[in-house]
Enzyme design. Structure first.
Site, PDB file in Angstrom:
ATOM      1  N   ASP A 101      41.371  52.784  44.141  1.00  0.00           N
ATOM      2  CA  ASP A 101      41.523  51.660  45.053  1.00  0.00           C
ATOM      3  C   ASP A 101      40.137  51.407  45.641  1.00  0.00           C
ATOM      4  O   ASP A 101      39.263  52.282  45.630  1.00  0.00           O
ATOM      5  CB  ASP A 101      42.572  51.937  46.146  1.00  0.00           C
ATOM      6  CG  ASP A 101      43.043  50.634  46.794  1.00  0.00           C
ATOM      7  OD1 ASP A 101      42.380  49.596  46.612  1.00  0.00           O
ATOM      8  OD2 ASP A 101      44.076  50.653  47.494  1.00  0.00           O
TER       9      ASP A 101
HETATM   10  C1  BGC Z   1      43.995  47.226  48.131  1.00  0.00           C
HETATM   11  C2  BGC Z   1      44.354  47.056  46.679  1.00  0.00           C
HETATM   12  C3  BGC Z   1      43.608  45.895  46.100  1.00  0.00           C
HETATM   13  C4  BGC Z   1      42.126  46.144  46.284  1.00  0.00           C
HETATM   14  C5  BGC Z   1      41.249  45.066  45.719  1.00  0.00           C
HETATM   15  C6  BGC Z   1      42.501  47.272  48.346  1.00  0.00           C
HETATM   16  O1  BGC Z   1      42.193  47.190  49.697  1.00  0.00           O
HETATM   17  O2  BGC Z   1      44.599  48.380  48.638  1.00  0.00           O
HETATM   18  O3  BGC Z   1      45.731  46.872  46.533  1.00  0.00           O
HETATM   19  O4  BGC Z   1      43.940  45.705  44.765  1.00  0.00           O
HETATM   20  O5  BGC Z   1      41.838  46.241  47.669  1.00  0.00           O
HETATM   21  O6  BGC Z   1      41.349  43.917  46.458  1.00  0.00           O
END
Ligand code: BGC
Length: 745
Positions: A266
């Site tokens: 993530d």
């Molecule tokens: C989120 C993810 C997301 C990623 C990219 C993160 O803060 O938890 O679900 O895909 O950002 O935007």
């Protein structure tokens, strides 16, 4: 003559060079070769530096390919409800492109509420086409974290509280996306069940709950959906961050389940180079989450899996075995996506996609309560409808965190109702309360001015005034996508409706007997006014076609058929995680880590309510229709089965009303006696049937060993224990229509 001879020689030389060249087409570029051979060939041609470059980001949403070899870059996009607008190279801010306004599909809670795997396939195929058209290699979604507490700010992005339902719904979504040559990325693996302290929470959960509740949807995504990538979550498990977690990634995901795709961090979820090398992470994103803007210079080179990794290899502190495994996985994903010349071209913001969004919304809206059959609206007998509430006008595709979208259009509930009833009924509107007036998220501007400085009393007075003589009052409220509501990075403060809405509803109910409450949210809310209003609709975040979908349910163009994918508790204390004071955990002394012990174990959602004999406000699986279904007597193919065979339970369902409608028939299994404690019953089958008035259909469920098994944590194995079982058929987890006993020999 000499000239002719010369040109003949030239042609010969040209052809033989061409032949030689063709013969030398590298295996990795030859699509007739098996992918695994192409991977080995490409790998053998790459330098160490090229490999290191490939395992971490080069931009906010992109990682490098190998330009020298013609291996393309990877481009990711959120997910999971539409294709995120383009952002600047290093930042979350919009790039302000003008060609990236997408179809906003309903939130995944709505998809789960359809209880229809075919609809999930349509969702996946449509959003996959949009991702493909925008040249994305990976769609960051769907999410399948289990609904454990109604406070979780991200429940709206997930598929509810039941592992069986989430498993059945996630698989077709993935298949639909990937049929476009775009990888789905299932998230957030694992145990990311609240947003509060999401980077520092260390989840402590027993193995049974882990395997029976929190992992099955991920396992189905891998083993049945063949998902090509998976995203590690922010939190910790067994004191290791989940983006580099020996137990979750190496032991379970890769070894036990045989996952051959890419583990993606993530954004900003990586914390340690050594763990990142050895503990199963393949691709690092977002480590300096503000990119080069606020990070150190050359931030991408400073990623945990960039220069620090290279240095360790050069100093021979680590070998390249893990690196090659990561590269193989990344190449495999590239061959499956961008280097698959046969993949379709995709399409974007098409009428078909908007239709799909509408139909998913219509199928997922849940009719919670409908006393005196106040709904559907009887247009012929209606002169005036008062629509009250901020959510009737507020854009809901913008906000909420990473799932925020720039939709080509979004029909608000008020617009949808007006357009359906124009020239037939007078529609009047009052705000009723003021919640969130902001009109911008990460640079996407809603162009709405929702500023309103009136007092709560003034707002209520206006609402009452226009509601008194209306035939119906439709209150459209709920939560929104602002921080502390249904939004990433924080949890809700309580289960109550915010912004004085309870008072508004109570006030309306005193002046009009036909108040219909439409709750727009991805979470359960408390309803102190439940007995004072005749009708309640759970409408989710419905995306581009929100207003049209809602209007078609309100007037009965579409007969509601959605069922709740999670329990609505009457109070927060009725939820295991809160009753047992487990949420949000306890901070360790002299450390930023918070230990959150899942004390309720396997008893999540209805499993908890039933064990504790708590009556929910609305039960898991509940949802009404404008018609009535009669459940007949079930039959069973045999009352004795063994672990190697199956049995079939069949039940006739008849539509005894006057409208066509769809019913979700649910099969729960109860283990009458077991050596380990088990929930009262668990969902093990469901089927949605469409029935014309008077029509009967026979619904069959196959019961196999999996339907009867629990995870034995001592043996680390799923076990179906011999003994008595009961098959329980219901129209919800609470409305039981038939029971039938059988025995496992
Ligand atoms: C989120 C993810 C997301 C990623 C990219 C993160 O803060 O938890 O679900 O895909 O950002 O935007």
């Amino acid at each position: 003559m000499k000239k002719q001879l010369l040109s003949g020689v030239c042609i010969f030389l040209f052809i033989s060079t061409l032949q030689a060249h063709c013969e030398r087409t590298p295996i990795y570029l030859d699509e007739t070769q098996p992918i695994e051979q192409r991977i080995e060939d490409a790998l053998s041609r790459m330098t160490l530096e090229e490999k290191i470059a490939m395992i971490h980001a080069q931009a906010k949403f992109s990682s490098p390919g190998v330009a020298r070899l013609g291996i393309p870059e990877i481009w990711c996009t959120d997910g999971p409800h539409g294709i995120r607008p383009e952002v600047l190279w290093d930042e979350w801010e919009q790039a302000k492109w003008t060609n990236d306004s997408c179809t906003a599909f309903p939130a995944l809670t709505c998809l789960a509420a359809t209880w229809d795997p075919q609809i999930s396939l349509l969702y996946g195929k449509s959003i996959g086409e949009e991702a493909r058209y925008r040249n994305k290699s990976i769609l960051l979604g769907p999410g399948v974290n289990i609904y454990r507490t109604p406070l979780n700010g991200r429940n709206f992005e997930y598929m509810g509280e039941d592992p069986y339902l989430a498993s059945k719904m996630v698989v077709p979504y993935i298949q639909g996306v990937q049929s476009n040559g775009v990888a789905a990325c299932v998230k957030h693996y694992a145990l990311n069940n609240n947003e509060k302290n999401r980077h520092t929470t260390n989840v402590i959960v027993d193995d049974r709950a882990l395997h029976e509740i929190y992992l099955p949807a991920f396992k189905a995504a891998v083993q049945e959906g063949n998902v090509w990538s998976i995203m590690g979550s922010y939190n910790l498990y067994k004191n290791q961050h989940c983006c580099h977690n020996q137990y979750l990634l190496n032991d379970i995901l890769k070894k036990e389940w045989g996952f051959d795709g890419v583990v993606i961090s993530d954004w900003g979820g990586v914390h340690d180079t050594d763990q990142a090398i050895t503990n199963g992470l393949d691709l690092e994103f977002g480590s300096w989450t503000n990119g080069l803007t606020n990070g150190t210079s050359n931030a991408y080179n400073n990623y945990y899996m960039a220069d620090p990794y290279l240095k360790r290899i050069k100093l021979e502190q680590v070998g390249t075995k893990e690196l090659d495994d990561k590269i193989r996985r990344i190449l495999r994903l590239i061959f499956r996506t961008t280097m698959n010349r046969n993949r379709p071209y995709g399409s974007f913001a098409t009428p078909e996609h908007f239709m799909a969004a509408r139909s998913i919304g219509e199928q997922g809206i849940v009719l919670l309560q409908n006393k005196n059959n106040v709904l559907p609206i009887n247009i012929a007998k209606t002169k005036k409808i008062a629509v009250i509430g901020e959510n009737a006008i507020k854009m809901m595709t913008v906000g909420g965190g990473s799932s925020s979208l720039k939709a080509l259009h979004e029909i608000s509930p008020l617009e949808g109702i007006k357009s359906r009833l124009k020239n037939k009924v007078e529609i009047v509107y009052a705000r009723g309360y003021v919640g969130d007036s902001s009109n911008e998220y990460n640079g996407v501007i809603t162009r709405q001015n929702l500023k309103d400085n009136r007092s709560a009393k003034e707002l209520i007075d206006e609402a009452i005034k226009i509601s008194q003589d209306a035939d119906y009052v439709i209150f459209i409220g709920g939560l929104n996508k602002s921080a502390g509501q249904d939004c990433e990075d924080a949890d809700r403060k309580g289960i109550e409706l915010p912004y004085n809405q309870d008072k508004v509803i109570e006030a309306l109910s005193t002046v009009n007997k036909n108040v219909i409450v439409v709750n727009i949210s991805g979470n359960a809310i408390a309803m102190p006014w439940v007995k004072k209003v005749p009708a309640i609709i759970q409408a989710w975040f419905l995306g581009s076609e929100a207003g049209n979908a809602l209007a078609s349910i309100l007037v009965g163009d579409v007969n509601p058929s959605g069922k709740l994918p999670f329990t609505f508790p009457a109070k927060l204390e009725h939820v295991g995680a809160h009753k047992l004071n487990s949420y949000p955990g306890v901070k360790r002394e002299n450390s930023s880590i918070i230990d959150e012990r899942y004390n309720e174990s396997i008893y999540v959602g209805y499993r908890w309510m039933e064990k504790e004999h708590i009556k929910p406000l609305f039960a898991f699986g509940h949802g009404l229709s404008y018609t009535t279904f009669k459940y007949g007597k079930p039959s069973i193919s045999t009352t004795q089965m063994t672990t190697s065979d199956t049995l079939t339970i069949t039940i006739p369902i008849t539509n005894i009303g006057k409208r066509e409608g769809a019913e979700v028939v649910q099969l729960y299994i109860a283990d009458k006696k077991s050596s380990l404690p088990r929930p009262i019953k668990e969902l093990k089958g469901f089927q949605k049937v469409q029935l014309a008035p008077g029509e009967t259909q026979y619904v069959s469920f196959i019961v196999d060993q999996n339907s009867l098994s629990y995870f034995n944590d001592t043996l680390h194995k799923w076990i179906a224990e011999a003994g008595e079982f009961e098959a329980i058929i219901g129209s919800s987890s609470e409305e039981i229509k038939a029971r039938i006993n059988f025995e496992l020999k």
